[in-house]
Enzyme design. Sequence first.
Site: not given
Ligand SMILES: NC(=O)c1ccc[n+]([C@@H]2O[C@H](COP(=O)([O-])OP(=O)(O)OC[C@H]3O[C@@H](n4cnc5c(N)ncnc54)[C@H](O)[C@@H]3O)[C@@H](O)[C@H]2O)c1
Length: 310
Positions: A115, A136, A148, A187
């Site tokens: 993010s 992103h 992005e 962000n």
């Molecule tokens: N949720 C949002 O709105 C959003 C928006 C843009 C970017 N992001 C970014 O995207 C990324 C993921 O966010 P999310 O909301 O999907 O999180 P989330 O918690 O929903 O999903 C993360 C996943 O990663 C898995 N995981 C944990 N350790 C792992 C590993 N070592 N190897 C493989 N998988 C692993 C977990 O089991 C989980 O399913 C983050 O960097 C977040 O900042 C999130």
Amino acid sequence: MDHPIQTLAVIGAGAMGSGIAALYAAKGIDVVLIDPVPGALSRAAEVIDRQLGVYAPDGVAEARRRIRMDEGLEAACAGDLVIEAIPEKLELKRNVFARLDTLCPAESIFATNTSGLSINAIADSVTRRDRFVGTHFFTPADVIPLVEVVRNDDTSTDTVERVMASLRYVGKRPVLVNRDIPGFIANRIQHALAREAISLLEQSVASAEDIDEVVKWSLGIRLAITGPLEQRDMNGIDVHHAIATYLYPDLENRTTPSPLLAQKVADGHLGAKTGQGFYSWPAETREQTLRDKSATLTELVALLQKRRAD
Ligand SMILES: NC(=O)c1ccc[n+]([C@@H]2O[C@H](COP(=O)([O-])OP(=O)(O)OC[C@H]3O[C@@H](n4cnc5c(N)ncnc54)[C@H](O)[C@@H]3O)[C@@H](O)[C@H]2O)c1
């Protein structure tokens, strides 16, 4: 450039990883979705079915067949593009990429969905810095058009072009961010808005519902048509300058998260996922709310894209 990616590997099958996997599979690309955490892949399968049901109802089975699920990072070697979407922790991301770097063919491109962590700091964990980029996405990742694309100091032009071409092929509107700046563009703007909204709530200027109502039905609805800079041109830059002169000294400018935010985190009131945040989220209505939101966003995006094409 046609679609330069035959197979996409997605690391992390949470909210973002599932959406990215669904998006590419719905556009005919083979996907390997990897998550070692017990239960994560079965939860992802439910999310993917729900999402595909919203925007590709006739192609759910076909798209699902294109997604192979795996618990081992080794499966990522099938991907010519590998998108990481694991939790927002720098060391975790660096460790996973360091392993991927040894497992995947030298020509595979790596992308992080961080993010706002430093793309340079994550890219330091691999030897292929020229083939490493930030992508992103916004939630829901398969519905919101913008991505992005953020380069590190060594990202090659070829990598940027291939990633942008791949995103355009699956219907996204990628924008290149020229500098690896914390929070990138969206962000930074989103957090400036949220910091002020939370401050207004703390000062009891209005309820959470009313603050959201003001933004949704004024700025929000307009922002989909005219961006913040375009809107300044419409309002008149002299008008904006005059307002900025008296208003800026009064705006929230704290450099740490507000005590209200810290208290909610301490209380476990983390929002929809725990049932309580600024609002209450009963489990029986939460799923329906998410489904409705995706469906409305899908309709809105289709309308805006049609308007641009006309
Ligand atoms: N949720 C949002 O709105 C959003 C928006 C843009 C970017 N992001 C970014 O995207 C990324 C993921 O966010 P999310 O909301 O999907 O999180 P989330 O918690 O929903 O999903 C993360 C996943 O990663 C898995 N995981 C944990 N350790 C792992 C590993 N070592 N190897 C493989 N998988 C692993 C977990 O089991 C989980 O399913 C983050 O960097 C977040 O900042 C999130």
